[in-house]
Design a protein around this motif. Structure first.
Motif, PDB file in Angstrom:
ATOM      1  N   GLY A  83      27.574 -13.203  65.487  1.00 23.70           N
ATOM      2  CA  GLY A  83      26.607 -12.309  65.022  1.00 23.70           C
ATOM      3  C   GLY A  83      25.412 -12.072  65.494  1.00 23.70           C
ATOM      4  O   GLY A  83      24.633 -11.583  65.629  1.00 23.70           O
ATOM      5  N   ALA A  84      24.691 -13.085  65.602  1.00 20.97           N
ATOM      6  CA  ALA A  84      23.058 -13.637  66.031  1.00 20.97           C
ATOM      7  C   ALA A  84      23.531 -12.737  67.851  1.00 20.97           C
ATOM      8  O   ALA A  84      22.809 -12.330  67.934  1.00 20.97           O
ATOM      9  CB  ALA A  84      23.046 -14.318  66.472  1.00 20.97           C
TER      10      ALA A  84
ATOM     11  N   GLY B 280      33.645 -21.315  55.962  1.00 20.13           N
ATOM     12  CA  GLY B 280      32.593 -21.597  56.892  1.00 20.13           C
ATOM     13  C   GLY B 280      32.717 -22.577  58.058  1.00 20.13           C
ATOM     14  O   GLY B 280      33.797 -23.387  58.186  1.00 20.13           O
ATOM     15  N   ARG B 281      31.613 -22.955  58.517  1.00 23.87           N
ATOM     16  CA  ARG B 281      32.198 -23.987  60.532  1.00 23.87           C
ATOM     17  C   ARG B 281      31.583 -24.982  59.784  1.00 23.87           C
ATOM     18  O   ARG B 281      32.867 -25.743  60.238  1.00 23.87           O
ATOM     19  CB  ARG B 281      30.463 -24.041  60.790  1.00 23.87           C
TER      20      ARG B 281
ATOM     21  N   ARG C 259      35.546 -14.869  66.768  1.00 23.52           N
ATOM     22  CA  ARG C 259      34.385 -16.243  65.986  1.00 23.52           C
ATOM     23  C   ARG C 259      33.718 -17.011  66.660  1.00 23.52           C
ATOM     24  O   ARG C 259      33.232 -16.317  67.528  1.00 23.52           O
ATOM     25  CB  ARG C 259      35.744 -17.620  66.381  1.00 23.52           C
ATOM     26  N   ASN C 260      32.674 -17.681  66.265  1.00 25.76           N
ATOM     27  CA  ASN C 260      31.533 -18.436  66.597  1.00 25.76           C
ATOM     28  C   ASN C 260      32.066 -18.969  67.660  1.00 25.76           C
ATOM     29  O   ASN C 260      32.794 -20.193  67.603  1.00 25.76           O
ATOM     30  CB  ASN C 260      30.773 -19.317  65.570  1.00 25.76           C
TER      31      ASN C 260
ATOM     32  N   HIS D 101      25.856  -6.926  59.419  1.00 25.38           N
ATOM     33  CA  HIS D 101      26.084  -7.932  60.343  1.00 25.38           C
ATOM     34  C   HIS D 101      26.920  -7.732  61.757  1.00 25.38           C
ATOM     35  O   HIS D 101      27.528  -6.643  61.430  1.00 25.38           O
ATOM     36  CB  HIS D 101      27.133  -8.924  59.250  1.00 25.38           C
TER      37      HIS D 101
ATOM     38  N   SER E  64      26.212 -18.449  66.685  1.00 27.24           N
ATOM     39  CA  SER E  64      26.887 -17.263  66.282  1.00 27.24           C
ATOM     40  C   SER E  64      27.028 -16.266  66.091  1.00 27.24           C
ATOM     41  O   SER E  64      26.556 -15.846  67.265  1.00 27.24           O
ATOM     42  CB  SER E  64      25.285 -16.795  65.124  1.00 27.24           C
TER      43      SER E  64
ATOM     44  N   TYR F 243      37.961 -24.602  62.385  1.00 25.66           N
ATOM     45  CA  TYR F 243      37.347 -23.808  62.209  1.00 25.66           C
ATOM     46  C   TYR F 243      38.473 -22.395  62.396  1.00 25.66           C
ATOM     47  O   TYR F 243      38.710 -22.278  63.339  1.00 25.66           O
ATOM     48  CB  TYR F 243      35.898 -23.735  63.065  1.00 25.66           C
TER      49      TYR F 243
ATOM     50  N   CYS G  72      35.029 -11.135  60.058  1.00 25.42           N
ATOM     51  CA  CYS G  72      34.616 -11.096  61.158  1.00 25.42           C
ATOM     52  C   CYS G  72      35.357 -10.524  62.589  1.00 25.42           C
ATOM     53  O   CYS G  72      36.784 -11.380  62.289  1.00 25.42           O
ATOM     54  CB  CYS G  72      34.676 -12.469  61.763  1.00 25.42           C
TER      55      CYS G  72
ATOM     56  N   ASN H 166      28.543  -8.804  62.829  1.00 26.53           N
ATOM     57  CA  ASN H 166      30.217  -9.467  63.898  1.00 26.53           C
ATOM     58  C   ASN H 166      31.076  -8.895  62.684  1.00 26.53           C
ATOM     59  O   ASN H 166      32.162  -9.278  62.701  1.00 26.53           O
ATOM     60  CB  ASN H 166      30.684 -10.929  63.677  1.00 26.53           C
TER      61      ASN H 166
END
Length: 307
Positions: A230-231, A136-137, A222-223, A252, A228, A169, A219, A254
């Motif tokens: 995805g958001a 994760g991040r 990248r965030n 999701h 995010s 990340y 994914c 992303n």
């Protein structure tokens, strides 16, 4: 040219990637030991073609025309597939780079080794998990690496200490080489049942929010810092997007999933639409996380403006 038995020609990448997309790779090498790996790298040099580590193929979008170089996929049947705890400490393990990440987690749970449960649900092999710092991040696979044996794609070999490596990340200082084996150290011991319960919890949470049962490359983007991907994509309405045999996951935004017979062009065009939609909605230009293999015209406009 007579090839050694561990090298094959014109093997479809669709069967070697979790996206189930991609034309043939010109040469596929599956070495089971260091000597075979040296032979494969030497042959790539003689042929004048690029050699790339393929691993488990879990974050790759391969072109419909395939890849004109050599893909190297370490065989789990030889030294690269070994996995065992240190005879003195059950928290210290030796593992080959061809070991699957799920297989490692199951072995750790059986021995009551805790701390890596957050990696549950992530596909691929340890070599790729190290290079991409899977996780994760805030935490990733790299935190467990005490030592790593690395082959350069020119054939050189060295042992690196984990303390001398950098991880962030979705990145590591191992990029550009090929990890072949690890010494891993985990933080704590616990009852096997407790470790398994936490793994199940992570899997269940990911299953509710990610399309674990459908072909994808993980994914797509990248965030960005402080946000995010995805958001941002969800807010831009991307979950409704479809292109040919590819579609954005309803779980999701992303993730692009292969709905059946998707081509690389479908996925690349769809990813570009997602990137443009997020930029129009939020002003943020997302950077691809998936790794692009081969020459696909649609790849170029997916990565426009990415350094």
């Amino acid at each position: 040219m007579k090839l050694p038995p561990f090298i094959r020609e014109n093997v479809p990448l669709a069967g070697l990637t979790t996206f189930s997309i991609g034309g043939p790779v010109r040469w596929l090498a599956e070495p089971a030991n260091r000597e075979e790996l040296r032979i494969a790298l030497a042959l790539a040099g003689e042929l004048g073609v690029e050699a790339r580590p393929l691993g488990g193929g879990s974050n790759i979008l391969a072109a419909d025309a395939g890849f004109a170089g050599m893909a190297i996929r370490l065989s789990p049947e030889g030294e690269f597939g070994t996995l065992h705890p240190d005879p003195v400490s059950s928290l210290r393990w030796r593992a080959g780079a061809a070991v699957g990440l799920p297989a490692l987690l199951l072995a750790l749970a059986d021995r009551g080794v805790a701390g890596a449960e957050f990696l549950a649900g992530i596909p691929g092999r340890l070599g790729g998990a190290a290079i991409m710092n899977a996780g994760g991040r805030d935490r990733g696979f790299g935190q467990f690496i005490a030592e790593v044996e690395v082959f350069s794609l020119a054939g050189g070999e060295q042992v690196l200490k984990g303390a001398d490596l950098s991880f962030g990340y979705r990145r590591s200082s191992l990029a550009g080489g090929m990890a072949i084996g690890f010494v891993l150290v985990f933080p704590a011991a616990d009852a096997p049942g407790a470790v398994r319960a936490r793994m199940r919890d992570f899997l269940e949470r990911k299953g509710r929010t990610q399309p674990l049962g459908q072909p994808s490359a993980g994914c797509v983007f990248r965030n960005p810092p402080g946000a995010s991907a995805g958001a941002l994509l969800d807010r831009a309405g991307c979950k409704k997007f479809r292109e040919g045999g590819a579609g954005v996951s309803g779980r999701h935004a992303n993730f692009i999933v292969n709905l059946g017979g998707a081509a690389a062009r479908d996925a690349a065009v769809l990813a570009r639409r997602m990137r443009l939609a997020a930029a129009a909605d939020s002003g943020v230009w997302l950077e691809p996380e998936i790794v692009l293999w081969g020459d696909e015209p649609a790849f170029s406009f997916l990565t426009e403006g990415v350094a």
